[in-house]
Design a protein around this motif. Structure first.
Motif, PDB file in Angstrom:
ATOM      1  N   ALA A  93       0.852  -1.189   0.000  1.00 33.09           N
ATOM      2  CA  ALA A  93       0.000   0.000   0.000  1.00 33.09           C
ATOM      3  C   ALA A  93       0.887   1.237   0.000  1.00 33.09           C
ATOM      4  O   ALA A  93       1.540   1.551   0.985  1.00 33.09           O
ATOM      5  N   GLU A  95       2.300  -1.652   4.564  1.00 31.01           N
ATOM      6  CA  GLU A  95       1.862  -0.251   4.452  1.00 31.01           C
ATOM      7  C   GLU A  95       3.066   0.664   4.313  1.00 31.01           C
ATOM      8  O   GLU A  95       3.976   0.644   5.142  1.00 31.01           O
ATOM      9  N   LYS A 107      -1.900   7.608   8.304  1.00 32.48           N
ATOM     10  CA  LYS A 107      -1.785   6.171   8.568  1.00 32.48           C
ATOM     11  C   LYS A 107      -3.011   5.642   9.313  1.00 32.48           C
ATOM     12  O   LYS A 107      -3.547   4.577   8.970  1.00 32.48           O
ATOM     13  N   PHE A 119      -5.897   5.389   6.997  1.00 33.18           N
ATOM     14  CA  PHE A 119      -5.708   4.254   6.100  1.00 33.18           C
ATOM     15  C   PHE A 119      -6.077   2.948   6.799  1.00 33.18           C
ATOM     16  O   PHE A 119      -6.801   2.113   6.239  1.00 33.18           O
ATOM     17  N   TYR A 120      -5.588   2.752   8.018  1.00 34.77           N
ATOM     18  CA  TYR A 120      -5.869   1.506   8.733  1.00 34.77           C
ATOM     19  C   TYR A 120      -7.352   1.359   9.075  1.00 34.77           C
ATOM     20  O   TYR A 120      -7.892   0.240   9.049  1.00 34.77           O
ATOM     21  N   PHE A 161      -0.915  -7.373   8.822  1.00 36.35           N
ATOM     22  CA  PHE A 161      -0.546  -6.013   8.436  1.00 36.35           C
ATOM     23  C   PHE A 161       0.834  -5.681   9.005  1.00 36.35           C
ATOM     24  O   PHE A 161       1.101  -5.963  10.171  1.00 36.35           O
ATOM     25  N   THR A 206       3.696  -2.242   9.049  1.00 36.37           N
ATOM     26  CA  THR A 206       3.981  -0.862   8.662  1.00 36.37           C
ATOM     27  C   THR A 206       5.460  -0.707   8.357  1.00 36.37           C
ATOM     28  O   THR A 206       6.314  -1.268   9.058  1.00 36.37           O
ATOM     29  N   THR A 252      -5.945  -0.858  13.437  1.00 37.54           N
ATOM     30  CA  THR A 252      -5.899  -1.970  12.477  1.00 37.54           C
ATOM     31  C   THR A 252      -7.036  -2.959  12.681  1.00 37.54           C
ATOM     32  O   THR A 252      -7.375  -3.711  11.766  1.00 37.54           O
TER      33      THR A 252
END
Length: 298
Positions: A9, A89, A98, A101-102, A115, A117, A131
């Protein structure tokens, strides 16, 4: 570790490198970004990656053809993660971006998806709740030019599942990285705990008008034998990332020097699209920056 389908991403400075490196090592890779225009830029950057892989890794045409076969692109987040075993990510280094996005990702990702980062300075615990799957979330941080500087720092948080942690370590090794597990959360991990103070000290010297970027870089390169000075490193890292890190620090600390740094970077670089190596100009001009001249240190 039985990861097969990997979603990246963000296709910026590190995102496209992670995507290409992962596809090169045989994984199915989906590159996600906010719109098709940005994705087209990523595709053009992959062409330059081919030349780098040929030169630095002796990659064959057959290997590179297979790499492109392993890549697909989408600007639809649900589509991007529908079959993902792992999502990496690499969106801008801004906590609000961020978390947003999550929040969106948690609503569309499969329960199986782990996931990670790639944040260079922020802690996974800052985003774990957003998340929706804290036990399947941790940090996997890459250095720039990852096919050469192939470090992968793996850092969990208090409730990261130990098996998930081990699987991410195994994945890092599977894509040709030197896996570097951390025992606990540390702002800046290992690399940036060492690097950020150097870059911060360099920008402080510049903003305080002690010396020019060239003189500061010459000092560091000559005195330590380092191949790059701090401002050359800033160009490689990308000035947008540096700007975002300083902006967050300025907002949190109200430090006068940080505020001046943010203003300086915005007016002289961000607003003029001088973002470093990626745009052809930052503190130096590319592809032939003066620090590569044979007489730079004379």
């Amino acid at each position: 570790m039985n990861y097969k389908n990997i979603t990246i991403a963000g296709s910026g400075v590190l995102g496209y490198q992670i995507a290409f490196q992962t596809a090169f090592h045989g994984f199915n890779v989906t590159v996600y970004d906010i719109n098709d225009t940005v994705l087209e830029k990523a595709k053009s950057k992959f062409k330059s990656m081919c030349e780098a892989f040929k030169k630095d890794l002796n990659a064959t045409e057959q290997e590179l053809d297979k790499t492109f076969e392993n890549l697909r692109y989408t600007s639809d987040l649900a589509d991007a993660v529908k079959d993902a075993d792992l999502l990496i990510e690499a969106v801008p280094e801004n906590p609000k971006i961020k978390i947003d996005f999550y929040n969106k990702l948690a609503k569309v990702a499969s329960e199986k998806t782990v996931f990670v980062t790639n944040s260079s300075t922020l802690l996974p615990s800052q985003f774990a709740d957003a998340t929706g799957r804290p036990s399947k979330f941790l940090a996997l941080h890459f250095a720039n030019t990852i096919w050469i500087h192939n470090t992968a720092e793996i850092m969990g948080h208090a409730t990261t599942d130990p098996k998930v942690f081990k699987d991410v370590v195994a994945f890092a090794k599977a894509i040709g990285m030197l896996a570097l597990p951390l025992n606990k959360e540390q702002p800046g991990y290992i690399l940036n705990s060492l690097l950020v103070p150097l870059l911060s000290a360099a920008t402080n010297l510049l903003i305080s008008e002690v010396a020019t970027p060239e003189i500061i870089d010459k000092t560091w390169m000559k005195a330590t034998g380092a191949p790059l000075g701090p401002f050359a490193i800033l160009d490689v890292v990308g000035i947008t990332t540096v700007y975002n890190i300083n902006k967050t620090a300025a907002e949190n600390t109200k430090d006068e020097l940080k505020i001046k740094t943010v203003k300086y970077l915005k007016e002289n670089f961000i607003d003029k699209n001088k973002l470093g190596v990626s745009t052809g100009e930052g503190f130096y001009k590319y592809p032939n920056p003066t620090y590569k001249n044979s007489d730079f240190l004379k």
